[in-house]
Design an enzyme around this catalytic site. Structure first.
Site, PDB file in Angstrom:
ATOM      1  N   SER A 133    -134.551 -80.926 -20.341  1.00 17.09           N
ATOM      2  CA  SER A 133    -134.435 -82.176 -19.353  1.00 17.09           C
ATOM      3  C   SER A 133    -135.604 -83.164 -19.691  1.00 17.09           C
ATOM      4  O   SER A 133    -135.345 -84.794 -19.695  1.00 17.09           O
ATOM      5  CB  SER A 133    -133.881 -82.292 -17.970  1.00 17.09           C
ATOM      6  OG  SER A 133    -134.620 -81.831 -16.736  1.00 17.09           O
ATOM      7  N   ASN A 183    -148.513 -80.671 -20.484  1.00 14.85           N
ATOM      8  CA  ASN A 183    -147.822 -80.572 -20.286  1.00 14.85           C
ATOM      9  C   ASN A 183    -147.021 -81.406 -18.600  1.00 14.85           C
ATOM     10  O   ASN A 183    -148.068 -82.085 -18.094  1.00 14.85           O
ATOM     11  CB  ASN A 183    -148.283 -78.662 -19.291  1.00 14.85           C
ATOM     12  CG  ASN A 183    -147.237 -78.406 -19.004  1.00 14.85           C
ATOM     13  OD1 ASN A 183    -146.804 -78.459 -19.269  1.00 14.85           O
ATOM     14  ND2 ASN A 183    -147.844 -77.363 -17.583  1.00 14.85           N
ATOM     15  N   HIS A 208    -145.384 -80.198 -15.433  1.00 15.58           N
ATOM     16  CA  HIS A 208    -145.637 -79.119 -13.692  1.00 15.58           C
ATOM     17  C   HIS A 208    -145.108 -79.382 -12.420  1.00 15.58           C
ATOM     18  O   HIS A 208    -145.531 -80.872 -11.904  1.00 15.58           O
ATOM     19  CB  HIS A 208    -146.984 -78.000 -13.509  1.00 15.58           C
ATOM     20  CG  HIS A 208    -147.023 -77.124 -12.456  1.00 15.58           C
ATOM     21  ND1 HIS A 208    -146.034 -76.193 -13.007  1.00 15.58           N
ATOM     22  CD2 HIS A 208    -147.006 -77.338 -11.228  1.00 15.58           C
ATOM     23  CE1 HIS A 208    -145.752 -75.077 -12.091  1.00 15.58           C
ATOM     24  NE2 HIS A 208    -146.689 -75.671 -10.956  1.00 15.58           N
TER      25      HIS A 208
HETATM   26  C1  GAR Z   1    -139.677 -78.496 -15.169  1.00 13.10           C
HETATM   27  O1  GAR Z   1    -139.364 -79.042 -14.029  1.00 13.10           O
HETATM   28  C2  GAR Z   1    -140.944 -78.248 -16.009  1.00 13.10           C
HETATM   29  O2  GAR Z   1    -141.736 -79.236 -14.976  1.00 13.10           O
HETATM   30  C3  GAR Z   1    -141.077 -76.870 -15.075  1.00 13.10           C
HETATM   31  O3  GAR Z   1    -140.211 -76.641 -15.879  1.00 13.10           O
HETATM   32  C4  GAR Z   1    -139.326 -77.709 -16.061  1.00 13.10           C
HETATM   33  C5  GAR Z   1    -138.102 -77.624 -17.325  1.00 13.10           C
HETATM   34  O4  GAR Z   1    -136.908 -78.238 -17.233  1.00 13.10           O
HETATM   35  N1  GAR Z   1    -142.268 -76.834 -15.929  1.00 13.10           N
HETATM   36  C6  GAR Z   1    -142.844 -75.547 -15.177  1.00 13.10           C
HETATM   37  O5  GAR Z   1    -143.218 -75.334 -14.451  1.00 13.10           O
HETATM   38  C7  GAR Z   1    -144.380 -75.652 -16.439  1.00 13.10           C
HETATM   39  N2  GAR Z   1    -144.891 -74.162 -15.487  1.00 13.10           N
HETATM   40  P1  GAR Z   1    -136.436 -78.920 -18.308  1.00 13.10           P
HETATM   41  O6  GAR Z   1    -136.456 -77.666 -19.315  1.00 13.10           O
HETATM   42  O7  GAR Z   1    -134.949 -79.492 -17.749  1.00 13.10           O
HETATM   43  O8  GAR Z   1    -137.578 -79.815 -18.944  1.00 13.10           O
END
Ligand code: GAR
Length: 216
Positions: free
Chosen positions: A13, A108, A110
């Site tokens: 997303s 990145n 988070h």
């Molecule tokens: C997101 O919330 C991102 O911030 C997190 O994984 C999710 C991915 O969602 N990342 C972490 O936790 C990194 N340590 P997405 O694939 O829908 O973007």
């Protein structure tokens, strides 16, 4: 126009938010390729539907040989003339060598206000700690996981009846706003690394205070 690779492992997303933002004519970065370390990542279909080229470098087959995986990744980045990497839910750790090579050029996101709650289950961590404000952070990647010079943060109030899921959903909305803005800032040269600190040319309004809970 900076050439960007987005690295994903799952839903994508944030990747979709970056792709959407980069469609704007004045956006200073072009999403050149989406690379997944998992062949079944949902985000791959979204990227294809948006007309972005995709590549799978299945990390499982490399086992613990992170350097071999990264060699393959690096050659794909070279082949595509990539200047900036955006990690968007990319759930694989890098070697110190790879991180060093991309220092100041790999971002990145988070879902917490770092340095609070790095790692897994940041929303559960936030709820267990009882913080009243949480949010999301875009940062430059360093060898340590979910740490590094902070480029941009967005905050949300934590509500009394929040679950990890409801909090995650509100933070995700913020993620989708700040990741494109942070990429815009970096791609236009609006950030400068000063040791462990990322200085930016942008400023928040000094009146922008989020207070939680509100006492009426
Ligand atoms: C997101 O919330 C991102 O911030 C997190 O994984 C999710 C991915 O969602 N990342 C972490 O936790 C990194 N340590 P997405 O694939 O829908 O973007």
């Amino acid at each position: 126009m900076k050439r960007v690779a987005i690295l994903i492992s799952g839903r994508g997303s944030n990747m979709a938010a970056l792709i959407e933002a980069a469609k704007a004519e004045n956006f200073p970065a072009e999403i050149a390729i989406v690379i997944s370390n998992k062949s079944d990542a949902e985000g791959l279909e979204k990227a294809k539907a948006a007309g972005i080229s995709t590549l799978v470098i299945e990390s499982k087959s490399f086992g613990k040989d992170r350097a071999a995986f990264e060699a393959k990744l690096q050659s794909a980045l070279d082949d595509n003339g990539i200047e900036l990497i955006c990690l968007a839910g990319f759930m694989r750790l890098f070697t110190a060598e790879f991180v060093q090579r991309w220092q100041g050029r790999m971002l990145n996101i988070h879902p917490s206000l770092l340095p609070s709650f790095p790692g897994l289950d940041p929303h559960g961590q936030a709820l267990r700690t009882g913080v009243k404000i949480s949010g999301a952070t875009v940062h430059f990647v360093i060898a340590e996981t979910d740490a590094g010079p902070i480029i941009m943060q967005g905050a949300v109030a934590v509500l009394g009846d929040d679950t990890a899921e409801t909090l995650a959903a509100r933070v995700l909305d913020v993620e989708h706003r700040i990741y494109p803005d942070a990429l815009r800032l970096v791609a236009t040269g609006g950030t400068q690394l000063d040791g462990d600190i990322c200085r930016t040319s942008a400023n928040a309004s000094p009146d922008d205070a989020l207070i939680s809970p509100a006492v009426i």
